[in-house]
Scaffold this motif. Structure first.
Motif, PDB file in Angstrom:
ATOM      1  N   GLN A  48      -1.077   2.594  -3.415  1.00 41.32           N
ATOM      2  CA  GLN A  48      -2.214   3.416  -3.004  1.00 41.32           C
ATOM      3  C   GLN A  48      -1.750   4.676  -2.275  1.00 41.32           C
ATOM      4  O   GLN A  48      -2.296   5.769  -2.497  1.00 41.32           O
ATOM      5  CB  GLN A  48      -3.147   2.601  -2.099  1.00 41.32           C
ATOM      6  N   VAL A  49      -0.763   4.538  -1.424  1.00 39.26           N
ATOM      7  CA  VAL A  49      -0.235   5.706  -0.715  1.00 39.26           C
ATOM      8  C   VAL A  49       0.339   6.707  -1.716  1.00 39.26           C
ATOM      9  O   VAL A  49       0.133   7.923  -1.603  1.00 39.26           O
ATOM     10  CB  VAL A  49       0.838   5.290   0.316  1.00 39.26           C
ATOM     11  N   GLY A  50       1.057   6.194  -2.717  1.00 37.36           N
ATOM     12  CA  GLY A  50       1.602   7.078  -3.738  1.00 37.36           C
ATOM     13  C   GLY A  50       0.517   7.803  -4.521  1.00 37.36           C
ATOM     14  O   GLY A  50       0.628   9.004  -4.789  1.00 37.36           O
ATOM     15  N   TRP A  51      -0.532   7.076  -4.881  1.00 36.07           N
ATOM     16  CA  TRP A  51      -1.632   7.681  -5.625  1.00 36.07           C
ATOM     17  C   TRP A  51      -2.350   8.762  -4.819  1.00 36.07           C
ATOM     18  O   TRP A  51      -2.790   9.759  -5.362  1.00 36.07           O
ATOM     19  CB  TRP A  51      -2.637   6.604  -6.041  1.00 36.07           C
ATOM     20  N   HIS A  52      -2.484   8.543  -3.521  1.00 39.73           N
ATOM     21  CA  HIS A  52      -3.304   9.425  -2.683  1.00 39.73           C
ATOM     22  C   HIS A  52      -2.479  10.232  -1.695  1.00 39.73           C
ATOM     23  O   HIS A  52      -2.983  10.647  -0.652  1.00 39.73           O
ATOM     24  CB  HIS A  52      -4.358   8.588  -1.933  1.00 39.73           C
ATOM     25  N   TRP A  53      -1.222  10.476  -2.038  1.00 45.09           N
ATOM     26  CA  TRP A  53      -0.330  11.201  -1.134  1.00 45.09           C
ATOM     27  C   TRP A  53      -0.866  12.589  -0.809  1.00 45.09           C
ATOM     28  O   TRP A  53      -0.702  13.084   0.301  1.00 45.09           O
ATOM     29  CB  TRP A  53       1.054  11.290  -1.740  1.00 45.09           C
TER      30      TRP A  53
END
Length: 365
Positions: A102-107
């Motif tokens: 999720q962090v990668g998707w919404h960086w």
């Protein structure tokens, strides 16, 4: 029996008692962690739906589930905390993986992209002046024309808005906006023509400066037509469009994808564009990311200033006793990579079920 033997026996008894307590606690907690495993299974399924490619992501309820993707990270974080307290290593590992993805998707919502945030002037110092490189932008879905016209005009005045995009314009809204003084602040407008495939009403575009290359229908689209006009700022001309694709409801099967795909054809247009409106899609939808392609960017996803949820607005539960906060970010400012839009904020407008989205445009030098 020696004192040492008695001590050993006492310790062994305490250890057995501690083990019994642990077993009892584990048995009591088992139903809770079974539920938490099921919750994480649902989170994993929703995350898998996000990866469905464009053209297939509009099936049935998939777009609705994917729209709430950022909340899946919050759920995974809560379950992770419970798993750590309960020492459930397998469950904790699944939660960590989900949170990392999720962090990668919404960086882009956490850290601004290179060149995405310019040194923009304070909103209070901006003036309505298209001779400079800055412009204040605002977009609002007016909910079938029911939004408060006086409040819209007040926001335009106080926020020094130079470009206003409205969606679902119908009824007497245009007359009410004129009486409230909008045409004094933004005297130039382009209103989309009415069609039999309008999505809640027509789209409208208002500007403080004269528009060139004006059109009530920027491109063929099976939803509300896109009014567009170009404005000269400093040494660059920027073309604006007010957009509103169909919502991804089951009865609109196929229309949601086709509407977004139609807008994506602007990637081959040679003019500089800023598209404002209710896209009925979030960054997590493959169809929206396909619309952006390699040319356009979403201002919200590049600013590193967290999410700007816009829907639903002014919603209440239990006979108006509990307010429902906006849960999804479906209103966007989409623009060419060579320009910048920052200082994003949302604003409640009475009568609308969307928050207005505002941003500051910097066309560059």
């Amino acid at each position: 029996m020696s004192d040492i033997q008695q001590l050993y026996n006492a310790v062994d008894s305490d250890q057995n008692l501690y083990s019994d307590w642990n077993r009892e606690d584990s048995l009591r907690a088992r139903p809770l962690f079974t539920v938490l495993w099921l919750v994480m299974l649902a989170v994993v399924v929703v995350m898998a739906l996000r990866m469905i490619p464009n053209g297939f992501d509009g099936r049935k309820y998939i777009p609705v589930a994917v729209a709430f993707m950022p909340w899946m990270a919050g759920i995974a974080a809560i379950v992770l905390l419970c798993a750590l307290v309960g020492r459930r290593r397998g469950l904790a590992a699944v939660c960590v993986v989900c949170c990392a993805i999720q962090v990668g998707w919404h960086w882009g919502y956490l850290r601004p992209a290179d060149g995405a945030v310019a040194d923009l002037p304070d909103t209070g110092t901006l003036t309505v002046n298209t001779g400079d490189r800055y412009a204040r932008l605002m977009t609002l879905n007016t909910k079938n024309g029911l939004a408060d016209a006086d409040q819209i005009v007040r926001a335009v005045r106080e926020e020094h808005v130079e470009v206003l995009a409205l969606q679902e314009v119908q009824g007497t809204l245009l007359q009410r906006l004129e009486r409230a003084g909008l045409t004094v602040l933004l005297p130039y407008s382009e209103i989309a023509s009415v069609t039999n495939h309008d999505n809640g009403g027509v789209n409208a575009l208002f500007t403080a400066a004269p528009m060139s290359s004006r059109t009530a229908n920027l491109l063929p689209i099976e939803s509300s037509n896109i009014p567009s006009g170009c404005v000269r700022f400093n040494l660059r001309t920027v073309c604006f469009g007010s957009v509103h694709p169909f919502s991804p409801r089951p009865r609109n099967q196929g229309l949601w994808n086709s509407s977004l795909d139609s807008i994506s054809k602007l990637q081959s247009n040679t003019r500089l564009f800023v598209l404002l409106g209710d896209f009925n899609a979030t960054w997590d939808h493959a169809s929206f990311r396909s619309l952006l392609g390699s040319r356009f960017v979403d201002a919200g996803e590049r600013n590193g200033a967290w999410f700007h949820m816009t829907y639903p607005s002014n919603a209440m539960l239990f006979c108006g006793r509990i307010a429902v906060p906006p849960l999804v970010e479906i209103d966007h400012i989409v623009h060419d990579r060579s320009i910048t839009v920052g200082d994003l904020e949302t604003l409640d407008i009475a009568g609308s079920d969307h928050r207005a989205l505002l941003g500051t445009l910097d066309v560059g030098r």
